[in-house]
Design an enzyme around this catalytic site. Structure first.
Site, PDB file in Angstrom:
ATOM      1  N   ALA A  47       0.816  -1.305   0.148  1.00  0.00           N
ATOM      2  CA  ALA A  47       0.244   0.339   0.112  1.00  0.00           C
ATOM      3  C   ALA A  47       0.808   1.353   0.312  1.00  0.00           C
ATOM      4  O   ALA A  47       0.475   2.684   0.470  1.00  0.00           O
ATOM      5  CB  ALA A  47      -0.564  -0.006   1.574  1.00  0.00           C
ATOM      6  N   HIS A  48       2.374   0.935  -0.711  1.00  0.00           N
ATOM      7  CA  HIS A  48       2.703   2.048  -0.569  1.00  0.00           C
ATOM      8  C   HIS A  48       2.419   2.779  -2.689  1.00  0.00           C
ATOM      9  O   HIS A  48       2.975   2.351  -2.888  1.00  0.00           O
ATOM     10  CB  HIS A  48       4.519   2.150  -0.294  1.00  0.00           C
ATOM     11  N   ASP A  68      -4.141 -11.421  12.225  1.00  0.00           N
ATOM     12  CA  ASP A  68      -5.232 -11.127  12.048  1.00  0.00           C
ATOM     13  C   ASP A  68      -6.190 -11.859  11.484  1.00  0.00           C
ATOM     14  O   ASP A  68      -7.309 -11.708  11.208  1.00  0.00           O
ATOM     15  CB  ASP A  68      -5.677  -9.354  11.743  1.00  0.00           C
ATOM     16  N   GLY A  69      -5.825 -13.014  11.585  1.00  0.00           N
ATOM     17  CA  GLY A  69      -6.678 -14.094  10.058  1.00  0.00           C
ATOM     18  C   GLY A  69      -6.772 -13.678   8.922  1.00  0.00           C
ATOM     19  O   GLY A  69      -6.997 -14.613   7.907  1.00  0.00           O
ATOM     20  N   GLY A 116      -2.511  -2.334   5.453  1.00  0.00           N
ATOM     21  CA  GLY A 116      -2.220  -2.139   6.631  1.00  0.00           C
ATOM     22  C   GLY A 116      -3.558  -3.142   7.146  1.00  0.00           C
ATOM     23  O   GLY A 116      -4.773  -4.239   6.866  1.00  0.00           O
ATOM     24  N   ASN A 173       4.509 -11.157   4.480  1.00  0.00           N
ATOM     25  CA  ASN A 173       4.140  -9.871   3.547  1.00  0.00           C
ATOM     26  C   ASN A 173       4.243  -8.891   2.778  1.00  0.00           C
ATOM     27  O   ASN A 173       5.697  -8.792   3.750  1.00  0.00           O
ATOM     28  CB  ASN A 173       3.126  -9.751   4.412  1.00  0.00           C
ATOM     29  N   ASP A 182       0.103  -3.425  12.672  1.00  0.00           N
ATOM     30  CA  ASP A 182       0.345  -2.688  11.451  1.00  0.00           C
ATOM     31  C   ASP A 182      -0.929  -1.852  11.538  1.00  0.00           C
ATOM     32  O   ASP A 182      -1.635  -1.591   9.945  1.00  0.00           O
ATOM     33  CB  ASP A 182       0.202  -3.734   9.884  1.00  0.00           C
TER      34      ASP A 182
HETATM   35 ZN    ZN Z   1       2.968  -0.765   8.487  1.00  0.00          ZN
END
Ligand code: ZN
Length: 387
Positions: free
Chosen positions: A142-143, A250-251, A312, A221, A276
């Site tokens: 997500a950058h 977080d699953g 995130g 990730n 995150d």
């Molecule tokens: Zn991050």
């Protein structure tokens, strides 16, 4: 002074039933043996005695990778938002929090770091984490790829200077130009070099670790996966005993079976549970910003608008710990090690926080039988008074 009695005190190596402890000022003065709580003083009018009725008392959570929550973003660089985001996560048990940025134009980023540095100096934040722009275009998540740069020391040094010593961690892709040089520069400057958002393989990752990198940013990730002929950064991280691996439990980010496999391979003393999280944590589904990009949150999953990459999470540390116990089958003390002591050690803060020990800060989470947060103390003050 506060006396906490009748607690199940979660220590790194076990649980002390019917335990008690005494808080003086900001710190833990004494952790008593089971079953022998002193009578509250009737001569000291400032002493409060609180019976925790057999509930669990854990060290406050340490989140070393966090972009925001409660509708507020650290990565905005805005001080008021950073204060709100820290308060949101504190209410979920996080008493030590790093503020993570995302890739931004360098002059804006310098200004953000210099503004947020004041909150580290005040003790609200534990430090700043630069995630981007020194990361791989191929693994940018997500950058915004247009903002990414090679970690040229000439670009890195002014950012560290803008943070006045509060930039404690930098995530970078070691295969980029200057990657190993920047890793060594960070390690020699007392800044944690974290390998992440990388398209590098096993060899370059090993080289980064042997040049001082000590953390793997959200393992699995934004990096190549494990292949039996291409072990990649994951295997390099797992086999280096000096490396602490971050996991987003977080699953969604990583399958629970894979998280369980990592715990089996390296143990809780090398796994740091992180959130995150971004601004959407604790908010209803909808549209949010992460740095320069639009993020859509649906059913609690944050993705780049238009069905793109995971952007995130909406996780909080209390949920990460609860999932570790319920879904992965860890004991509460093992989960607490990964939610507090290991990240504290990664950050070099384990002499102050991360476990319940006399002399450390009085940072606690009280959990009920459902492992829900029912009290949070930071530095001797209740942020959430125990019910
Ligand atoms: Zn991050």
């Amino acid at each position: 002074m506060t006396l906490l009695t009748n607690a199940r005190i979660v220590l790194p190596d076990g649980i002390r039933a019917d335990g008690w402890l005494r808080v003086e000022g900001h710190r833990i003065a004494e952790v008593g043996p089971a079953g022998s709580a002193p009578e509250p003083s009737n001569t000291d009018p400032h002493e409060a005695s609180i019976d925790l009725a057999g509930r669990h008392l854990l060290p406050g959570y340490v989140d070393m990778h966090n972009h925001g929550g409660g509708g507020a973003a650290f990565s905005s660089g805005d001080v008021e938002q950073a204060v709100r985001a820290a308060a949101f996560h504190r209410a979920h048990g996080t008493t030590t929090i790093m503020a993570s940025t995302v890739s931004t134009e360098l002059d804006d980023l310098q200004r953000y770091l210099s503004d947020l540095a004041g909150l580290v100096e005040d003790g609200l934040l534990a430090g700043l984490h630069l995630e981007g722009p020194f990361i791989s275009k191929a693994r940018c998540g997500a950058h915004d790829p247009a903002l990414l740069r090679a970690p040229d020391p000439a670009l890195l040094r002014p950012l560290l200077a803008a943070g006045r010593g509060t930039v404690k961690m930098v995530t970078l892709a070691p295969e980029l130009d200057y990657g190993i040089e920047a890793t060594a520069l960070l390690a020699n400057s007392g800044v944690i070099a974290a390998v992440g958002h990388t398209d590098g393989g096993y060899g370059i990752t090993e080289e980064a670790f042997s040049n001082g990198a000590r953390v793997a940013t959200h393992l699995f990730n934004a990096m190549p996966g494990v292949h039996h002929r291409e072990p990649g950064p994951v295997v390099a991280a797992i086999e280096d005993e000096n490396v602490i691996v971050e996991l987003v439990n977080d699953g969604i980010h990583v399958h629970p079976a894979v998280i369980g496999m990592v715990f089996n391979a390296v143990g809780p003393h090398r796994v740091a549970l992180i959130t995150d999280a971004m601004a959407a944590a604790g908010q209803p589904d909808g549209m949010f910003r992460l740095g320069a990009l639009d993020v859509e949150v649906s059913a609690g999953v944050a993705r780049l608008a238009g069905g793109g990459s995971i952007a995130g999470s909406t996780l909080t540390m209390d949920v990460a710990l609860r999932r570790a116990v319920r879904e992965l089958g860890l004991s509460i003390q093992e989960a607490a090690v990964s939610a507090a002591l290991t990240p504290a050690r990664a950050l070099g803060l384990d002499h102050e926080v991360g476990s319940i020990e006399a002399g450390k800060f009085a940072d606690f989470v009280v959990l009920d039988d459902e492992l829900e947060v029912c009290g949070v103390m930071k530095r001797g003050e209740w942020a959430v008074a125990p019910k």
